[in-house]
Design an enzyme around this catalytic site. Structure first.
Site, short mmCIF file in Angstrom:
data_model
loop_
_atom_site.label_atom_id
_atom_site.label_comp_id
_atom_site.label_asym_id
_atom_site.label_seq_id
_atom_site.Cartn_x
_atom_site.Cartn_y
_atom_site.Cartn_z
N ALA A 174 50.98 -17.27 -58.31
CA ALA A 174 52.39 -16.94 -58.52
C ALA A 174 52.74 -15.57 -57.92
CB ALA A 174 52.69 -16.94 -60.02
N PRO A 175 54.02 -15.36 -57.61
CA PRO A 175 54.47 -14.08 -57.06
C PRO A 175 54.94 -13.11 -58.15
CG PRO A 175 56.25 -15.64 -56.94
CD PRO A 175 55.12 -16.34 -57.68
N TRP A 176 55.43 -11.94 -57.74
CA TRP A 176 55.77 -10.88 -58.70
C TRP A 176 57.24 -10.81 -59.04
CZ3 TRP A 176 59.24 -8.68 -55.68
CH2 TRP A 176 58.99 -8.55 -54.31
N LYS A 209 46.85 -17.60 -61.37
CA LYS A 209 46.65 -16.23 -60.88
C LYS A 209 48.01 -15.59 -60.62
CE LYS A 209 46.20 -14.21 -56.98
NZ LYS A 209 46.91 -12.96 -57.36
N PRO A 210 48.41 -14.67 -61.50
CA PRO A 210 49.67 -13.96 -61.24
C PRO A 210 49.47 -12.94 -60.12
CG PRO A 210 48.64 -13.13 -63.26
CD PRO A 210 47.74 -14.23 -62.74
N ALA A 211 50.56 -12.37 -59.65
CA ALA A 211 50.46 -11.30 -58.66
C ALA A 211 49.81 -10.07 -59.32
CB ALA A 211 51.83 -10.95 -58.12
N GLU A 212 49.05 -9.32 -58.54
CA GLU A 212 48.33 -8.16 -59.06
C GLU A 212 49.26 -7.16 -59.74
OE1 GLU A 212 48.24 -9.70 -56.13
OE2 GLU A 212 46.83 -8.68 -54.80
N SER A 242 55.06 -16.13 -50.38
CA SER A 242 55.66 -16.05 -49.05
C SER A 242 55.15 -17.18 -48.16
CB SER A 242 55.29 -14.70 -48.43
OG SER A 242 53.89 -14.58 -48.36
N GLU A 248 55.80 -23.58 -52.85
CA GLU A 248 57.16 -23.04 -53.01
C GLU A 248 57.19 -21.72 -52.25
OE1 GLU A 248 59.69 -24.38 -54.46
OE2 GLU A 248 58.89 -25.87 -55.83
N CYS A 276 64.03 -15.79 -54.26
CA CYS A 276 63.84 -16.64 -53.07
C CYS A 276 65.10 -17.41 -52.73
CB CYS A 276 62.66 -17.58 -53.29
SG CYS A 276 62.78 -18.44 -54.87
N GLU A 297 63.06 -12.95 -44.05
CA GLU A 297 63.28 -12.76 -45.48
C GLU A 297 63.07 -11.28 -45.82
OE1 GLU A 297 60.43 -14.51 -48.26
OE2 GLU A 297 62.10 -15.17 -49.50
#
Ligand code: NAD
Length: 508
Positions: free
Chosen positions: A158-160, A184-187, A238, A259, A293, A392
């Site tokens: 997943a992104p942040w 796994k989330p974004a760091e 991304s 996505e 997004c 983007e």
């Protein structure tokens, strides 16, 4: 409502939630969650290494048979309890989301958290409605039916930008359908994903069904995607990283759901309600500091309205109040990090050589200077093939371009590699209807831009990826269908055997 807590104390055991317990990551490297509004560290944690990913995948694998074997009603009950726990903890979630992302508390309180609770309640109901084709005698001699089965262990990345909602979008359809998951989330933003998994445990969802590994993309992320015991990869992020994820997933022939990025057009026809379009464009471009997004990024405005639209957007953007995310008067918080702010500033600075920055285009000074703030930015005069129109940016930046005929407006909207979302603004139902048919995107709004709803699918066309989040359509990603066929004739020598035994004298 706002329930602050000590993050370091809360996550003292570590930022990996594996088999129902928090523990430290074993990569040997640490990472800092930073409050982007101040630049101050919030929490330092040990990143997950490949062994943590292995442990999480093993925990999910152990939990799978029991969870997959639970009845839809049992899974539904657990998800209803989960929705209730999330609702009870709404204040904590909103606080943590705003702290790690910098988004205004108003946004996390009114959008991120209730959206997540509603999604959870939706999937609690949908878990009991996993449908297949009706059983039938399609061959005449057999009864066929379809079993819809979970896939196994799902690895999600997943992104942040909306960490809580992205965790929910990944986890809920997967577990409602009987899969188990390693997320796994974004760091930068692991906090609310960990809290989400803890809330699921509190609701009685068995340990190992939802695991969270907080690690870097390059090692923990790639290891999760390539893992032979992971049956499916679901990725939001991304387009560039999505391509790498697709390569890795292909090596083990995994089910893949992507996505990816977007560059949403906002098409204003000359009969549109100008006030609505101006407000819609500014809100659609600035929500979550533009780190969305589906954000409105390219407004195409029919020539008769162009000047008034630009003037209206410029005035409204200039009135937006940047400030402390926890101040109720704040409209716009910082970007997620200083690196993201500098990336956005880079796009705008390069655009100055070929376009006009009408308002914004810089970081605020004074008290806000230490945060990752960037002022709402309006750009005109950019050529259609320029970087600021095509790439983007993922920041509070709107580009406005004119068009003449309706054909041109729709063609410009489609002139992009992406296809996630778009909007058309008109009072004429036929014009708007044409735009909804001809714009190539996974969502087209008419006279609005941004709203999402649990019952409806979210997902891209073209370089924005494939597969759907939310809604019953997401079950197509997280289930596989099996055809079961029963012979009804009880005849030993079946008619179709002639294709093999054509010359046999004993054929009946
Ligand atoms: P990103 O692609 O940089 O990172 C996304 C995730 O991938 C992070 O968890 C990161 O750690 C991980 N990652 C990075 N490199 C990896 C690798 N080599 N292998 C496996 N995992 C890796 O994206 P971001 O900057 O976190 O988020 C912004 C992007 O996400 C934007 O492009 C935005 O459009 C997109 N996004 C899309 C949607 C959608 O629904 N289509 C929703 C939200 C965000």
């Amino acid at each position: 409502m706002n329930q602050r807590f000590d993050v370091t104390e809360r996550f003292a055991p570590g930022a990996q939630f594996i088999g129902g317990a928090l523990r430290p990551g074993g990569s040997g490297r640490t990472f800092e969650v930073v409050d982007p509004a101040t630049g101050e560290p919030v929490h330092r944690y040990e990143l997950a290494g490949t062994r943590d990913v292995d442990a999480a995948v093993a925990a999910a694998g152990r939990a799978f048979p029991e969870w997959a074997g639970a009845t839809p009603g049992e899974r539904s009950d657990a998800l209803h309890r989960f929705a209730a726990v999330l609702a009870e903890r709404a204040g904590e979630f909103a606080y943590a989301e705003s702290l790690q992302c910098g988004k205004p508390l108003r946004l996390s309180t009114e959008f991120d958290v209730p959206g997540t609770v509603d999604n959870t309640a939706f999937f609690a109901g949908a878990a009991r409605h996993l449908e297949g084709k009706a059983a039938g005698e399609y061959s005449g001699d057999h009864t066929s039916y379809v079993r819809r089965e979970p896939i196994g262990v799902v690895g999600s990345i997943a992104p942040w930008n909306y960490p809580l909602q992205m965790a929910a979008w990944k986890v809920l359809p997967a577990v409602a359908a009987g899969n188990t998951i390693v997320l796994k989330p974004a760091e930068l933003t692991p906090l609310t994903s960990l809290m989400f998994a803890q809330a699921a445990q509190e609701a009685g969802i068995p340990d190992g069904v939802i695991n969270v590994v907080s690690g870097a993309g390059r090692d923990a992320g790639e290891h999760l995607v390539a893992h032979p015991d992971v049956a499916m990869t679901s990725f939001t992020g991304s387009t560039g990283v999505g391509k790498r994820v697709a390569e890795l997933a292909t090596a083990t022939v995994k089910r893949l759901h992507l996505e990816l990025g977007g560059k949403a057009p906002f098409v204003v026809f000359d009969d549109a309600d100008l006030e609505a379009a101006v407000h819609g464009a500014v809100a659609g471009a600035l929500i979550n500091s533009g780190q969305d997004c589906t954000a409105a990024t390219r407004a195409y405005v029919q020539r008769p309205l162009f000047d008034a639209f630009v003037a209206g957007v410029a005035d409204l953007m200039a009135a937006v109040r940047l400030g402390d995310p926890f101040d109720p008067a704040t409209d716009l918080g910082p970007l997620v990090s200083h690196a993201q702010r500098d990336r956005v500033a880079g796009f705008v600075d390069r655009a100055r050589s070929y376009a006009t920055v009408v308002t914004g285009g810089d970081a605020p000074q004074g008290e806000l200077a230490k945060g990752a703030y960037y002022r709402p930015t309006l750009i005109t005069g950019a050529p259609q093939d320029s970087e600021i129109v095509r790439s983007e940016v993922f920041g509070p930046v709107l580009v406005v371009l004119p068009f003449d005929g309706d054909d041109e407006g729709i063609a410009l909207a489609n002139d992009t590699p992406y296809g996630l979302a778009a909007s058309a603004w008109s009072r004429d139902v036929y014009r708007a209807g044409r735009a909804t048919r001809e714009i190539k995107a996974g969502c087209v709004w008419v006279n609005d831009h941004i709203p999402i709803i649990s019952e409806m699918p979210h997902g891209g066309y073209r370089a924005s990826g494939f597969g759907k989040d939310m809604s019953a359509y997401s079950f197509e990603e997280y289930t596989q269908v099996k055809h079961v066929m029963y012979d009804n004739t009880a005849v030993a020598r079946k008619d179709w055997h002639r294709t093999v035994f054509a010359d046999r004298a004993d054929r009946g």
